[in-house]
Motif scaffolding. Structure first.
Motif, PDB file in Angstrom:
ATOM      1  N   GLY A 168      19.483  23.351  30.092  1.00 23.34           N
ATOM      2  CA  GLY A 168      19.517  21.948  29.716  1.00 23.34           C
ATOM      3  C   GLY A 168      20.843  21.390  29.249  1.00 23.34           C
ATOM      4  O   GLY A 168      20.907  20.256  28.800  1.00 23.34           O
ATOM      5  N   LEU A 169      21.902  22.156  29.350  1.00 28.35           N
ATOM      6  CA  LEU A 169      23.196  21.667  28.893  1.00 28.35           C
ATOM      7  C   LEU A 169      23.935  20.862  29.949  1.00 28.35           C
ATOM      8  O   LEU A 169      24.854  20.108  29.626  1.00 28.35           O
ATOM      9  CB  LEU A 169      24.069  22.831  28.415  1.00 28.35           C
ATOM     10  CG  LEU A 169      23.484  23.649  27.262  1.00 28.35           C
ATOM     11  CD1 LEU A 169      24.426  24.780  26.885  1.00 28.35           C
ATOM     12  CD2 LEU A 169      23.184  22.770  26.061  1.00 28.35           C
TER      13      LEU A 169
ATOM     14  N   ARG B 193      23.430  18.383  33.612  1.00 30.85           N
ATOM     15  CA  ARG B 193      22.560  17.626  34.517  1.00 30.85           C
ATOM     16  C   ARG B 193      23.104  17.800  35.928  1.00 30.85           C
ATOM     17  O   ARG B 193      24.304  17.982  36.118  1.00 30.85           O
ATOM     18  CB  ARG B 193      22.555  16.142  34.167  1.00 30.85           C
ATOM     19  CG  ARG B 193      21.839  15.860  32.884  1.00 30.85           C
ATOM     20  CD  ARG B 193      21.821  14.388  32.628  1.00 30.85           C
ATOM     21  NE  ARG B 193      20.992  14.140  31.471  1.00 30.85           N
ATOM     22  CZ  ARG B 193      20.075  13.202  31.423  1.00 30.85           C
ATOM     23  NH1 ARG B 193      19.878  12.416  32.457  1.00 30.85           N
ATOM     24  NH2 ARG B 193      19.359  13.034  30.341  1.00 30.85           N
TER      25      ARG B 193
ATOM     26  N   ARG C  43      27.857  17.201  31.994  1.00 32.52           N
ATOM     27  CA  ARG C  43      27.275  17.556  30.696  1.00 32.52           C
ATOM     28  C   ARG C  43      26.107  16.638  30.350  1.00 32.52           C
ATOM     29  O   ARG C  43      26.138  15.454  30.648  1.00 32.52           O
ATOM     30  CB  ARG C  43      28.329  17.440  29.592  1.00 32.52           C
ATOM     31  CG  ARG C  43      29.372  18.520  29.648  1.00 32.52           C
ATOM     32  CD  ARG C  43      30.537  18.217  28.719  1.00 32.52           C
ATOM     33  NE  ARG C  43      30.146  17.899  27.364  1.00 32.52           N
ATOM     34  CZ  ARG C  43      30.342  18.668  26.312  1.00 32.52           C
ATOM     35  NH1 ARG C  43      30.949  19.824  26.449  1.00 32.52           N
ATOM     36  NH2 ARG C  43      29.968  18.307  25.113  1.00 32.52           N
ATOM     37  N   ASP C  44      25.114  17.188  29.671  1.00 34.14           N
ATOM     38  CA  ASP C  44      24.025  16.396  29.111  1.00 34.14           C
ATOM     39  C   ASP C  44      24.341  16.275  27.617  1.00 34.14           C
ATOM     40  O   ASP C  44      23.979  17.137  26.816  1.00 34.14           O
ATOM     41  CB  ASP C  44      22.672  17.069  29.336  1.00 34.14           C
ATOM     42  CG  ASP C  44      21.511  16.225  28.861  1.00 34.14           C
ATOM     43  OD1 ASP C  44      21.722  15.308  28.034  1.00 34.14           O
ATOM     44  OD2 ASP C  44      20.377  16.479  29.306  1.00 34.14           O
ATOM     45  N   GLU C  45      25.058  15.224  27.273  1.00 33.82           N
ATOM     46  CA  GLU C  45      25.554  15.062  25.902  1.00 33.82           C
ATOM     47  C   GLU C  45      24.422  14.986  24.878  1.00 33.82           C
ATOM     48  O   GLU C  45      24.569  15.492  23.762  1.00 33.82           O
ATOM     49  CB  GLU C  45      26.445  13.824  25.802  1.00 33.82           C
ATOM     50  CG  GLU C  45      27.712  13.899  26.646  1.00 33.82           C
ATOM     51  CD  GLU C  45      28.664  15.019  26.256  1.00 33.82           C
ATOM     52  OE1 GLU C  45      28.580  15.550  25.133  1.00 33.82           O
ATOM     53  OE2 GLU C  45      29.515  15.360  27.094  1.00 33.82           O
ATOM     54  N   VAL C  46      23.308  14.371  25.252  1.00 35.63           N
ATOM     55  CA  VAL C  46      22.179  14.262  24.324  1.00 35.63           C
ATOM     56  C   VAL C  46      21.640  15.650  23.995  1.00 35.63           C
ATOM     57  O   VAL C  46      21.436  15.997  22.828  1.00 35.63           O
ATOM     58  CB  VAL C  46      21.069  13.353  24.911  1.00 35.63           C
ATOM     59  CG1 VAL C  46      19.820  13.384  24.042  1.00 35.63           C
ATOM     60  CG2 VAL C  46      21.581  11.940  25.082  1.00 35.63           C
ATOM     61  N   ARG C  47      21.432  16.462  25.010  1.00 33.77           N
ATOM     62  CA  ARG C  47      20.904  17.815  24.798  1.00 33.77           C
ATOM     63  C   ARG C  47      21.899  18.680  24.023  1.00 33.77           C
ATOM     64  O   ARG C  47      21.510  19.446  23.136  1.00 33.77           O
ATOM     65  CB  ARG C  47      20.575  18.453  26.152  1.00 33.77           C
ATOM     66  CG  ARG C  47      20.069  19.850  26.051  1.00 33.77           C
ATOM     67  CD  ARG C  47      18.686  19.893  25.448  1.00 33.77           C
ATOM     68  NE  ARG C  47      18.220  21.276  25.482  1.00 33.77           N
ATOM     69  CZ  ARG C  47      17.542  21.839  24.516  1.00 33.77           C
ATOM     70  NH1 ARG C  47      17.153  21.144  23.478  1.00 33.77           N
ATOM     71  NH2 ARG C  47      17.193  23.084  24.592  1.00 33.77           N
ATOM     72  N   ILE C  48      23.171  18.567  24.335  1.00 31.65           N
ATOM     73  CA  ILE C  48      24.187  19.342  23.627  1.00 31.65           C
ATOM     74  C   ILE C  48      24.201  18.958  22.148  1.00 31.65           C
ATOM     75  O   ILE C  48      24.287  19.823  21.272  1.00 31.65           O
ATOM     76  CB  ILE C  48      25.574  19.163  24.281  1.00 31.65           C
ATOM     77  CG1 ILE C  48      25.583  19.851  25.658  1.00 31.65           C
ATOM     78  CG2 ILE C  48      26.695  19.697  23.397  1.00 31.65           C
ATOM     79  CD1 ILE C  48      26.795  19.562  26.502  1.00 31.65           C
TER      80      ILE C  48
ATOM     81  N   GLU D 113      21.637  17.782  20.447  1.00 26.62           N
ATOM     82  CA  GLU D 113      20.407  18.330  19.861  1.00 26.62           C
ATOM     83  C   GLU D 113      20.576  19.801  19.506  1.00 26.62           C
ATOM     84  O   GLU D 113      20.180  20.244  18.423  1.00 26.62           O
ATOM     85  CB  GLU D 113      19.237  18.186  20.838  1.00 26.62           C
ATOM     86  CG  GLU D 113      18.737  16.783  21.013  1.00 26.62           C
ATOM     87  CD  GLU D 113      17.702  16.679  22.122  1.00 26.62           C
ATOM     88  OE1 GLU D 113      17.414  17.697  22.804  1.00 26.62           O
ATOM     89  OE2 GLU D 113      17.181  15.575  22.318  1.00 26.62           O
ATOM     90  N   VAL D 114      21.160  20.559  20.408  1.00 26.84           N
ATOM     91  CA  VAL D 114      21.377  21.993  20.169  1.00 26.84           C
ATOM     92  C   VAL D 114      22.332  22.185  18.994  1.00 26.84           C
ATOM     93  O   VAL D 114      22.099  23.027  18.122  1.00 26.84           O
ATOM     94  CB  VAL D 114      21.903  22.683  21.445  1.00 26.84           C
ATOM     95  CG1 VAL D 114      22.353  24.103  21.156  1.00 26.84           C
ATOM     96  CG2 VAL D 114      20.842  22.656  22.538  1.00 26.84           C
TER      97      VAL D 114
END
Length: 95
Positions: free
Chosen positions: A64-65, A67, A79-84, A86-87
């Protein structure tokens, strides 16, 4: 995600994808920021076979890091900035 070994190459990929225009040449089709970077471009930057870059990119996408976006026959990664974020928050809270 926690079982996935962190490699230096994967960390470089995530870092480069923060600002793809600074690290990769412009693509023939698409936009580096909006669409992402191909595995071939990452492989060239890492100086590794494309299959190695493909494996790292697919793994980062699977957790999920990153897209993905298909443009013609190529998969582009960004990059999936939202998921990064969150992590990062999970680890800051001591999870």
């Amino acid at each position: 995600m926690l079982r996935t070994p962190v490699s230096e190459q994967r960390m470089w990929i995530l870092e480069w994808l923060k600002d793809p225009e600074a690290h990769f040449p412009p693509p023939r089709r698409g936009d580096l920021v909006e669409d992402g970077v191909t595995a071939a471009a990452v492989a060239a930057k890492l100086a590794v076979p494309r299959s190695v870059a493909d494996a790292d990119l697919r793994l980062l996408a699977a957790i999920g890091l990153l897209r993905t976006k298909r443009i013609r026959r190529h998969t582009h990664y960004r990059r999936d900035e939202v998921r990064i974020a969150e992590v990062a928050r999970m680890f800051e809270k001591g999870w």
